[in-house]
Design an enzyme around this catalytic site. Structure first.
Site, PDB file in Angstrom:
ATOM      1  N   LYS A 262      14.164   8.598 -14.384  1.00  0.00           N
ATOM      2  CA  LYS A 262      15.583   8.960 -14.299  1.00  0.00           C
ATOM      3  C   LYS A 262      16.496   7.770 -14.578  1.00  0.00           C
ATOM      4  CE  LYS A 262      14.905   8.948  -9.273  1.00  0.00           C
ATOM      5  NZ  LYS A 262      14.780   9.840  -8.110  1.00  0.00           N
TER       6      LYS A 262
ATOM      7  N   LYS B 191      18.324 -10.597 -11.950  1.00  0.00           N
ATOM      8  CA  LYS B 191      18.287 -11.561 -13.051  1.00  0.00           C
ATOM      9  C   LYS B 191      19.698 -11.900 -13.516  1.00  0.00           C
ATOM     10  CE  LYS B 191      16.380 -12.430 -17.644  1.00  0.00           C
ATOM     11  NZ  LYS B 191      15.423 -11.984 -18.693  1.00  0.00           N
TER      12      LYS B 191
ATOM     13  N   GLU C  44       2.895 -19.682  32.133  1.00  0.00           N
ATOM     14  CA  GLU C  44       3.832 -19.554  31.016  1.00  0.00           C
ATOM     15  C   GLU C  44       3.994 -18.084  30.606  1.00  0.00           C
ATOM     16  OE1 GLU C  44       5.674 -21.571  29.188  1.00  0.00           O
ATOM     17  OE2 GLU C  44       4.946 -23.621  29.509  1.00  0.00           O
TER      18      GLU C  44
ATOM     19  N   THR D  48      21.890   9.048  -7.988  1.00  0.00           N
ATOM     20  CA  THR D  48      20.735   9.848  -8.387  1.00  0.00           C
ATOM     21  C   THR D  48      20.318  10.783  -7.262  1.00  0.00           C
ATOM     22  OG1 THR D  48      19.114   8.279  -7.512  1.00  0.00           O
ATOM     23  CG2 THR D  48      19.865   7.910  -9.772  1.00  0.00           C
TER      24      THR D  48
ATOM     25  N   ASP E 150       7.489   3.167  -5.975  1.00  0.00           N
ATOM     26  CA  ASP E 150       8.764   3.210  -6.680  1.00  0.00           C
ATOM     27  C   ASP E 150       8.677   2.373  -7.960  1.00  0.00           C
ATOM     28  OD1 ASP E 150      11.495   3.316  -7.372  1.00  0.00           O
ATOM     29  OD2 ASP E 150      12.078   3.366  -5.261  1.00  0.00           O
ATOM     30  N   ILE E 151       9.161   2.934  -9.052  1.00  0.00           N
ATOM     31  CA  ILE E 151       9.174   2.232 -10.339  1.00  0.00           C
ATOM     32  C   ILE E 151      10.599   1.919 -10.770  1.00  0.00           C
ATOM     33  CG2 ILE E 151       8.508   2.318 -12.773  1.00  0.00           C
ATOM     34  CD1 ILE E 151       6.164   2.123 -10.801  1.00  0.00           C
TER      35      ILE E 151
ATOM     36  N   TYR F 159      11.439 -24.934  18.265  1.00  0.00           N
ATOM     37  CA  TYR F 159      10.798 -26.027  17.535  1.00  0.00           C
ATOM     38  C   TYR F 159       9.344 -25.640  17.301  1.00  0.00           C
ATOM     39  CZ  TYR F 159       9.758 -27.213  22.434  1.00  0.00           C
ATOM     40  OH  TYR F 159       9.378 -27.170  23.750  1.00  0.00           O
TER      41      TYR F 159
ATOM     42  N   ARG G 128     -22.251 -32.957  20.837  1.00  0.00           N
ATOM     43  CA  ARG G 128     -22.531 -31.818  21.718  1.00  0.00           C
ATOM     44  C   ARG G 128     -22.847 -32.256  23.151  1.00  0.00           C
ATOM     45  NH1 ARG G 128     -22.411 -26.812  20.657  1.00  0.00           N
ATOM     46  NH2 ARG G 128     -21.994 -27.368  18.505  1.00  0.00           N
TER      47      ARG G 128
ATOM     48  N   HIS H  71      -4.010 -24.654  25.702  1.00  0.00           N
ATOM     49  CA  HIS H  71      -4.217 -25.414  24.469  1.00  0.00           C
ATOM     50  C   HIS H  71      -5.329 -24.826  23.602  1.00  0.00           C
ATOM     51  CE1 HIS H  71      -1.324 -28.288  25.949  1.00  0.00           C
ATOM     52  NE2 HIS H  71      -2.045 -28.488  27.027  1.00  0.00           N
TER      53      HIS H  71
END
Length: 513
Positions: free
Chosen positions: A63, A135, A325, A31, A123-124, A212, A435, A272
């Site tokens: 189209k 599918k 770190e 296209t 976009d369609i 991890y 507290r 932490h």
């Protein structure tokens, strides 16, 4: 001869892919711009309207939305009735679809784009072909990513059963269209001003596999928002060091949230998910670093540091003496980089800190079976909002310290207590079930530090009893900031008056769970 329909916005590698298909006895249909690109590069190609016998109309909006296309994609090859219908209607099967979509995300990422311009990039036809091909993956290849071109060609050449590959490509294609739709849905939802819509659709792109998770027995990966935030750990550029871990990413994110609240030079050290030292200075980032470091020289070991100005040689020399770190900053001087890169295990990252105010508006927290969505707590309390509730009013210096403490305490896990002076934290009590426990931890830490004046205490929520005020006053605290709102507020006020210390209410709590 098999047929492939190719219609791509991103034409990277498409000519070579088409030639590879032709070499494997495929006829190419295409296209618009893709047709022109292939033809110009010597690829034998048939234009889509020769297949549909219908011209592209409505400025190209229609189209490929045609039975000659979708019947050719959706027909079950092992269903005699389907194949008889195709033969009766003179429709040929389509065995491969190569499509990537209009650049909607890229369009709305540009400054000044109007809604009308954005909508034209929805976009369609592309998603429709992708879904039809996906599918019917048992018979049709669907290719939406140039990185899969070579794999698909190798599979076609092998002429072996490739159902697993086609199913994987179909799953990838459905994820692609789902994310595409999620971006459009968010864009239109934002235009409508709907903060919490009836359905929340989220799109995230795979960023990296992590060694991890929180612990070594947990698998983990890092995903980046489909519409990336410029001020996020996912957008940072790593200059040095091994890959970030799960916990590194969470901690670095928390550090970025802290420094985002400060316009002046600021350094936040974090462990932490809680700050262990925050320092600010009106002019000098080195002084801010020194304040953050000396706030807790023990806890910063193995910590994450966010610096909202360029890291200088002077700062780097001090950082080099301890184990960190991560250091994340807008930039590093060449000398600073050379010093820090000598440490093998440190990670150095840069990020555009000027985008801090444009960070994500909402945050998402997963719970079993659901998702919590809320506005991020970006509120920075202002001094003119403070209400003096005691007989004694804070001095100007105490008020400055109270404001600083209030900016920090919202980033500490509840129950949260912060002891500060005007420009550095001195004691932080985090995450206690009562507290007074947080108060005692913060004051115990503060008493190990050098003497400072003024000395204030900030609390993220109200005091349920007056014991916190009494304990603080007995240990040298001269002013307190808290939101107020307890049925026993007066008891705390009376206790502050008893000891002759100042207390202000903000009227706003800052729980962080």
């Amino acid at each position: 001869m098999k047929r492939a329909l190719i219609s791509v916005s991103d034409k990277t590698g498409v000519v070579e892919f088409a030639k590879g298909l032709i070499a494997n006895d495929f006829e190419i249909i295409s296209t618009g711009g893709t047709y022109k690109k292939l033809q110009e590069n010597g690829v034998k190609v048939t234009e889509i309207d020769e297949v549909t016998k219908f011209p592209e109309i409505l400025d190209g909006r229609v189209k490929t939305l045609h039975p000659m296309v979708h019947a050719g994609l959706l027909a079950k090859r092992d269903n005699p009735e389907h194949m008889q219908t195709l033969e009766k209607l003179n429709i040929q099967t389509i065995d491969l679809v190569c499509v990537n979509l209009y650049p909607f995300k890229e369009t709305i990422s540009k400054d000044g784009v109007t809604p009308a311009e954005a909508i034209e990039q929805i976009d369609i036809g592309g998603p429709s072909m992708i879904r039809s091909a996906s599918k019917n993956f048992k018979s049709v290849y669907v290719v939406i990513d140039a990185s899969d071109y070579e794999t698909v060609l190798e599979s076609i050449k092998s002429d072996e059963d490739d159902t697993v590959l086609r199913r994987r490509l179909a799953a990838k294609a459905f994820r692609h269209t789902a994310e595409y739709d999620s971006i459009i849905a968010h864009y239109l939802t934002d235009l409508n001003g709907d903060e919490f819509p009836d359905v929340e659709v989220l799109g995230y792109d795979y960023h990296q596999e992590l060694r991890y998770g929180e612990n070594s027995h947990q698998k983990a990966a890092f995903y980046q928002s489909a519409m990336p935030s410029a001020y996020s750990i996912a957008s940072a550029k790593q200059l040095h060091g091994k890959e970030l871990s799960f916990n590194n990413i969470k901690d670095a994110d928390a550090a970025l949230r802290i420094v985002a609240d400060f316009d002046q030079p600021c350094v936040a050290a974090l462990k932490h998910m809680n700050p262990c030292g925050v320092g600010v200075d009106d002019e000098c980032i080195y002084k801010a670093w020194h304040k953050a470091y000396t706030a807790d020289t023990m806890s910063i070991f193995g910590g994450i540091v966010a610096v909202n100005r360029e890291v200088t040689k002077e700062i780097a020399e001090e950082m080099h003496k301890i184990f960190l770190e991560i250091v994340i900053a807008p930039s590093f001087t060449d000398e600073a980089l050379e010093i820090l890169e000598a440490k093998k295990n440190i990670r150095l990252l840069t990020l555009d800190f000027s985008q801090a105010k444009a960070a994500d508006k909402h945050e998402y927290v997963s719970v079993m079976g659901g998702l919590l969505v809320q506005e991020r707590d970006t509120t920075v309390d202002q001094m003119d909002e403070f209400k003096v509730v005691t007989k004694k009013a804070p001095t100007d210096e105490e008020m400055k310290a109270l404001l600083f403490g209030q900016q920090v305490v919202k980033h500490v896990k509840s129950n949260a207590i912060v002891i500060t002076t005007t420009d550095k934290t001195l004691g932080i009590g985090a995450g206690q079930m009562n507290r007074i426990g947080s108060v005692k931890i913060a004051i115990e830490q503060e008493e190990k530090a050098e003497t400072h004046s003024p000395l204030i205490m900030a609390s993220d929520a109200f005091f349920p009893m007056d014991d916190c005020v009494q304990y603080a006053a007995e240990h040298g605290i001269t002013a307190i900031v808290q939101p107020g709102g307890s049925i026993k507020d007066q008891d705390s006020i009376d206790m502050a008056d008893k000891f002759g210390i100042a207390m202000v209410f903000t009227g706003r709590r800052h729980f962080k769970h």
